[in-house]
Design a protein around this motif. Structure first.
Motif, mmCIF file in Angstrom:
data_model
loop_
_atom_site.group_PDB
_atom_site.id
_atom_site.type_symbol
_atom_site.label_atom_id
_atom_site.label_comp_id
_atom_site.label_asym_id
_atom_site.label_seq_id
_atom_site.Cartn_x
_atom_site.Cartn_y
_atom_site.Cartn_z
ATOM 1 N N GLY A 95 0.786 -1.225 0.000
ATOM 2 C CA GLY A 95 0.000 0.000 0.000
ATOM 3 C C GLY A 95 0.818 1.276 0.000
ATOM 4 N N HIS A 96 2.109 1.162 -0.346
ATOM 5 C CA HIS A 96 2.954 2.357 -0.373
ATOM 6 C C HIS A 96 2.452 3.333 -1.434
ATOM 7 C CE1 HIS A 96 6.707 4.643 0.160
ATOM 8 N NE2 HIS A 96 6.647 4.839 -1.148
ATOM 9 N N ILE A 97 2.307 4.589 -1.050
ATOM 10 C CA ILE A 97 1.901 5.642 -1.977
ATOM 11 C C ILE A 97 3.160 6.391 -2.415
ATOM 12 C CG2 ILE A 97 0.500 7.711 -2.314
ATOM 13 C CD1 ILE A 97 -1.098 5.125 -1.857
ATOM 14 N N SER B 13 5.181 9.394 -4.072
ATOM 15 C CA SER B 13 5.038 10.799 -4.441
ATOM 16 C C SER B 13 5.508 10.981 -5.884
ATOM 17 C CB SER B 13 5.884 11.676 -3.517
ATOM 18 O OG SER B 13 7.279 11.435 -3.746
ATOM 19 N N GLY C 127 -1.586 4.519 -8.665
ATOM 20 C CA GLY C 127 -1.968 3.334 -7.900
ATOM 21 C C GLY C 127 -2.743 2.301 -8.689
#
Length: 201
Positions: free
Chosen positions: A78-80, A82, A178
């Protein structure tokens, strides 16, 4: 597998049973190509092939161990990413492409992009090949992962090293938003969606 030698150095080792290689000539050809190509690529952004060994039962391929895992692992967690992170990842993948010269990777996707000591490293040259600009259609064009595959490959048209650029673009989109730019439950459906659906930002 993760392996550690007597000097306490860490490696990654791919174990391939000889019987699997003997049963499929295509697997044998791809392995030979992978080894020959990867041992001749030198870059801070490509996982190094360190050694190959044989036992009575297996072939062992030793490569750099990347302690931070791959981008797929981060996506699954679930890493977002940048915009700055995504741009830095693509910049380093581009540097890997430059070092690869006329080598087509043909399977650029998050599972094959590893992280080690703050650096991005392209791995898994199993489907890669040296591109000859005199060639057009290839016998084994539909290799790799369809969701990241360029339309030229999905439709079995003329392929080139630019197909890797398309795959990197899909990866870039996924890091930023995503999700993948186009999906489908079959190769024809993916190709159809690419042709007919606008890219959404």
């Amino acid at each position: 597998y993760k392996a550690i030698n007597k000097d306490n150095q860490e490696f990654l080792v791919k174990v391939i049973p000889h019987i699997k290689i003997a049963q499929n000539s295509q697997i044998q050809d791809l392995l030979v190509s992978e080894i020959n190509i990867q041992k001749n690529v030198e870059s801070d952004h490509v996982v190094r092939l360190l050694d190959c060994k044989r036992s009575p039962n297996n072939l062992y391929i030793f490569t750099d161990y990347c302690e931070e895992g791959n981008l797929q692992k981060k996506i699954d967690q679930g890493h977002i990413f940048s915009e700055k992170e995504a741009c830095e990842i693509i910049l380093q993948i581009t540097k890997a492409f430059i070092s690869m010269g006329n080598i087509m990777h043909r399977d650029i996707r998050p599972a094959n992009i590893f992280l080690s000591k703050g650096k991005i490293k392209v791995a898994n040259f199993y489907f890669s090949k040296i591109f000859d600009h005199k060639e057009t259609r290839q016998q084994h064009t539909l290799l790799g992962t369809p969701l990241y595959m360029a339309p030229q490959l999905l439709n079995e048209w003329t392929e080139s090293e630019k197909c890797d650029v398309y795959s990197a673009g899909c990866l870039f989109y996924q890091l930023l938003f995503g999700k993948l730019p186009w999906t489908g439950d079959s190769v024809p459906k993916i190709a159809f969606n690419i042709r007919t659906k606008l890219l959404a930002f």
